[in-house]
Enzyme design. Structure first.
Site, short mmCIF file in Angstrom:
data_model
loop_
_atom_site.label_atom_id
_atom_site.label_comp_id
_atom_site.label_asym_id
_atom_site.label_seq_id
_atom_site.Cartn_x
_atom_site.Cartn_y
_atom_site.Cartn_z
N GLU A 171 -6.21 -10.77 -1.16
CA GLU A 171 -6.97 -10.59 0.08
C GLU A 171 -8.46 -10.57 -0.21
O GLU A 171 -9.20 -9.74 0.31
CB GLU A 171 -6.53 -9.29 0.79
CG GLU A 171 -5.04 -9.24 1.06
CD GLU A 171 -4.59 -8.00 1.85
OE1 GLU A 171 -5.46 -7.32 2.43
OE2 GLU A 171 -3.38 -7.74 1.87
N ASP B 26 -12.20 -10.58 -0.35
CA ASP B 26 -13.46 -10.78 0.38
C ASP B 26 -14.49 -9.85 -0.24
O ASP B 26 -14.14 -8.85 -0.88
CB ASP B 26 -13.33 -10.61 1.91
CG ASP B 26 -12.62 -9.34 2.36
OD1 ASP B 26 -12.62 -8.35 1.61
OD2 ASP B 26 -12.08 -9.35 3.49
N GLU C 246 0.79 -1.23 0.00
CA GLU C 246 0.00 0.00 0.00
C GLU C 246 0.83 1.29 0.00
O GLU C 246 0.62 2.18 0.82
CB GLU C 246 -0.97 -0.02 1.20
CG GLU C 246 -1.89 -1.23 1.17
CD GLU C 246 -2.77 -1.37 2.40
OE1 GLU C 246 -2.80 -0.46 3.24
OE2 GLU C 246 -3.42 -2.42 2.52
N HIS D 288 -10.60 -6.31 -1.72
CA HIS D 288 -11.63 -6.18 -0.67
C HIS D 288 -12.82 -5.51 -1.36
O HIS D 288 -12.83 -4.29 -1.56
CB HIS D 288 -11.12 -5.35 0.49
CG HIS D 288 -9.97 -5.99 1.22
ND1 HIS D 288 -10.12 -7.15 1.95
CD2 HIS D 288 -8.65 -5.66 1.31
CE1 HIS D 288 -8.94 -7.50 2.46
NE2 HIS D 288 -8.04 -6.62 2.08
N ASN E 280 2.07 -5.16 -3.11
CA ASN E 280 0.67 -5.47 -2.80
C ASN E 280 -0.11 -4.19 -2.52
O ASN E 280 0.38 -3.30 -1.83
CB ASN E 280 0.66 -6.37 -1.55
CG ASN E 280 -0.69 -7.00 -1.27
OD1 ASN E 280 -1.30 -7.58 -2.16
ND2 ASN E 280 -1.15 -6.90 -0.03
O1 9MR Z 1 -7.12 -8.38 8.61
C1 9MR Z 1 -6.17 -7.54 9.26
C2 9MR Z 1 -6.76 -7.06 10.58
O2 9MR Z 1 -6.90 -8.15 11.45
C3 9MR Z 1 -5.86 -6.00 11.18
O3 9MR Z 1 -6.46 -5.46 12.33
C4 9MR Z 1 -5.64 -4.92 10.16
C5 9MR Z 1 -4.77 -3.81 10.67
O4 9MR Z 1 -4.78 -2.73 9.84
O5 9MR Z 1 -5.03 -5.47 9.01
C6 9MR Z 1 -5.85 -6.39 8.37
O6 9MR Z 1 -5.25 -6.84 7.17
C7 9MR Z 1 -4.97 -5.87 6.20
C8 9MR Z 1 -3.80 -6.36 5.37
O7 9MR Z 1 -2.72 -6.62 6.21
C9 9MR Z 1 -3.40 -5.37 4.29
N1 9MR Z 1 -4.50 -5.05 3.48
C10 9MR Z 1 -5.69 -4.63 4.15
C11 9MR Z 1 -6.11 -5.66 5.19
C12 9MR Z 1 -7.40 -5.25 5.81
O8 9MR Z 1 -7.24 -4.04 6.51
#
Ligand code: 9MR
Length: 742
Positions: A271, A273, A164, A241, A205
């Site tokens: 990722e 969903d 990101e 997402h 990513n």
């Molecule tokens: O799913 C993850 C969640 O449990 C954490 O709290 C969060 C913290 O920002 O990160 C989530 O995973 C992220 C991933 O690492 C990067 N892309 C976005 C995902 C959803 O926020």
């Protein structure tokens, strides 16, 4: 068609995990056993990994573990390899959780993707709070990456190295890394990761980067530049997402996959969903989105991972982050499969049994034409649906000779946009018209306020005219064509049935549409989407319309060649903008390529523009007139500012992009000729000159484009206006239009 297997070649692993050494491989003709098989077995046949994100605690849940082992071949640690967990203190690393996941994966023959070495979230406090110098932060990052990647060397197939790094407009995200290290941190991270484990496959990513957008363009542009510098980057992951309520465009995703594949990169869906609003059923729409992604993954050999962000709705991050949403995964809270699962499984089954007939919807930007065909999208009924259509502006006043541009004042008198879709053998379209005076009393039908539609198929062409408030009066059309106006004359809905066809999908027709305006005596305007000399009624100067849809391919040879833009031969080197305007053609900048579902501009005071170019010997001289209520020139990424971009490609030479931020000269680039840009004090007029490598000859054409960018809020560009439709990728040397020297 790439990944799909022929029925006779199908190999199905019926027993055991496909990755184990003692797997039993059965070769058979039709592989009926494929139906109902777990996803990972099916996907393995088309070289696709099926992945899931998880945390160690989830493995304590027997159902989770059982589902994971049964269905998935890859895991991504959802959190436990992030900086704050593996590197909680400056001099202390903690791999305990990450190791558990890796051990589990190894026991179960699963691949692991490490996630994520460099991110702006989930960093430890010591790192966030430190007031690091550039060198200190560099050392921290190098140590972090080398230690973490080194710890897992040989055990992890992939790493998300940088996560990101771009904001939604395509600028660099102002992260703790960027602020101190500048953009170089991205390159360094990849180099250090590669040093620590030369066999690991390294990924960039990001989210909202699956299709064609400012953000995915920025990712593409930056990764391409790094690869050209020799930086070890092997793939790009797009997170996905998504929401059930918003459709996704497989043509745009396909286009993005293809351009990344052209860089020899692999592509991961990392990722996935698809969240559903609590108040809605949404499961069918969710299944459609999952299905489209799986079709793309099954189709493109470059897509080798399809990873969902979790397994079951029981542990998804969604409800905690998106109020009012949930149920985003393929398994419900009780590990029951949802329609999305069945859809994905069905597609994979088709792929391994040779029954997969899918090609993504055509992306028109890929097709080398100097004016793209207009995109007609498929409807699910005969009712026009604005949310499924692409609207285009009525851009040029072809009645006005050499000056075809419209000022905002002229647009107060007449303005409009149009869209055409199709259902089976019917064209179904809509025109939205804004006119201050409606006049239909002239004895000559064509002199009244009206809409004309022109269609050409092979040798035949038809003109359909509808005076405001009246039905179509088609000239010589054998089929059925009807049109209906709203009472106030602002909306016209029409249908043209082509009875010789069963279905229009994949057809490319010659096409034009015109909006005429008479305010009391004679027509003063006839607006078309393309430039021309108002000879559509003679069957000339048509554009193209393409009935886009799955497995549809636009005509490889254009069925019509619309007029190109013209540059007048100037009597001498001009000394002012007015000098150019007096002698040359003026065209509007009407297509907002930043909005791919509606390229028209809603408010012309917000932004409006026109341009004219002439030539003298080996110089191009140009003018841009600009109306803008807010000028923004403070963005660090200069293309995010209010600016004009000019794209020039002469002969076999490479395309050059010139950019002038409002008030400033062209940015300095490595172009061998001279070039300069001058704005008037108000920022309403740009006068520019570009030296070409050879004198232009009469009739010679150059590949060309011009764009006016508009940022109003200091963060996001709202418009980027071009004279032609397109997907805003001229900076890649694509979608150039044509300028002819007179
Ligand atoms: O799913 C993850 C969640 O449990 C954490 O709290 C969060 C913290 O920002 O990160 C989530 O995973 C992220 C991933 O690492 C990067 N892309 C976005 C995902 C959803 O926020």
């Amino acid at each position: 068609m790439k990944k799909v297997l022929l029925p006779t070649l199908v190999t199905v692993a019926l027993f055991g995990c496909a990755n184990t050494q003692d797997e039993k491989v059965v070769v058979q003709e039709t592989a009926p056993e494929s139906a109902g098989m777990p996803l990972k077995y099916l996907a393995n046949q088309v070289n696709l990994g099926i992945g899931a994100a998880l945390e160690t605690r989830h493995l304590q849940d027997p159902q989770f573990k059982e589902t994971l082992i049964r269905e998935f071949s890859q895991i991504t640690p959802e959190n436990e390899m992030k900086f704050m967990y593996v590197h909680p203190e400056k001099d202390r690393f903690d791999f305990s959780k990450g190791d558990q996941l890796v051990d589990f994966a190894m026991e179960n023959n699963m691949e692991v993707k490490g996630h994520a070495l460099v991110w702006h979230i989930q960093n430890p406090k010591w790192l966030e709070d430190g007031n690091w110098s550039k060198q200190e932060l560099k050392d921290i990052l190098e140590n972090h990456i080398k230690t973490v990647v080194g710890h897992y060397k040989g055990k992890l197939a992939y790493w998300d190295v940088v996560n990101e790094a771009f904001d939604d407009n395509g600028g660099f995200r102002e992260t703790l890394w960027y602020k101190t290290l500048g953009e170089e941190y991205i390159e360094l991270a990849f180099r250090w990761a590669h040093e620590a484990d030369p066999d690991a496959i390294l990924f960039y990513n990001d989210y909202s980067t699956e299709g064609m957008s400012s953000k995915s363009n920025a990712v593409y542009r930056h990764i391409k530049a790094l690869i050209e510098k020799g930086v070890p980057i092997h793939g790009v992951g797009t997170q996905l997402h998504l929401t059930a309520e918003n459709p996704i465009s497989d043509s745009a995703i396909a286009r993005n996959i293809e351009r990344l594949a052209d860089l020899d990169l692999s592509v991961h869906f990392t990722e996935i969903d698809v969240r559903i609003r609590n108040s809605e059923d949404g499961l069918d729409n969710q299944a459609k989105r999952y299905g489209k992604l799986m079709k793309l993954a099954a189709f493109y050999p470059e897509v080798d991972l399809f990873t969902t962000w979790g397994i079951s709705d029981k542990y998804s991050w969604i409800p905690g982050w998106f109020d009012g949403y949930g149920r985003a995964l393929m398994f419900d809270e009780n590990y029951q499969t949802k329609p999305a699962y069945k859809t994905v499984q069905g597609i994979l089954t088709d792929a391994v049994t040779g029954n997969f007939s899918y090609e993504p919807v055509t992306d028109l930007s890929k097709v080398q034409r100097y004016v793209q065909a207009f995109n007609a999208k498929e409807l699910t009924s005969t009712k026009f649906d604005a949310s499924k259509a692409v609207f285009y502006p009525f851009a040029f006043n072809q009645l006005n000779g050499k000056n075809q541009a419209l000022t905002p004042e002229q647009r107060n008198s007449i303005d409009g946009k149009w869209a055409v879709s199709y259902y089976k053998n019917k064209l179904i379209g809509q025109v939205i018209r804004k006119d201050n005076v409606t006049y239909i009393d002239n004895a000559q039908a064509h002199e009244n306020d009206n809409i004309e539609l022109f269609i050409r198929i092979g040798e035949q062409f038809w003109q359909f005219r509808s005076l405001v408030g009246q039905d179509f009066a088609p000239l010589g059309f054998p089929g059925k064509a009807t049109g209906e106006w709203s009472a106030d004359g602002s909306v016209f809905n029409f249908t043209v049935e082509l009875s010789e066809y069963d279905d229009l999908v994949g057809e490319t027709f010659g096409f034009n549409i015109a909006l005429a305006d008479n305010d009391g005596t004679n027509r003063t305007a006839q607006l078309y989407p393309l430039t021309g000399s108002n000879t559509g009624w003679q069957g000339e100067e048509f554009g193209e319309i393409f009935m886009n849809g799955q497995n549809a391919v636009v005509a490889s040879i254009p069925v019509s060649t619309p007029p190109a833009f013209r540059a007048a031969k100037l009597s001498s080197a001009p000394t002012s903008a007015q000098d150019v305007l007096d002698q040359s053609y003026e065209y509007s900048l009407s297509y907002n390529q930043l909005n791919q579902s509606d390229m028209s501009v809603a408010d012309h005071q917000d932004i409006s523009g026109s341009w004219a170019v002439g030539y003298h010997e080996n110089w191009l001289y140009g003018v841009v007139n600009r109306v803008d209520d807010t000028t923004v020139t403070s963005m660090a990424q200069t293309y995010q500012n209010d600016n004009v971009e000019v794209f020039v490609q002469q002969g076999e030479k490479a395309m050059t992009q010139f950019r002038s931020v409002v008030g400033k000269d062209f940015e300095k680039i490595g172009y061998t000729g001279q070039y300069n840009a001058q704005w008037n004090d108000e920022g309403t007029q740009l006068f520019f000159a570009i030296e070409l490598s050879a004198a232009l000859k009469n009739g010679e054409s150059i590949a060309w484009n011009i764009a006016l960018a508009d940022n109003d809020d200091g963060t996001t560009r709202k418009h980027q206006l071009y004279p032609v439709p397109g997907s805003n990728i001229s900076y890649l040397g694509e979608e150039l239009t044509k300028l002819i020297a007179e």
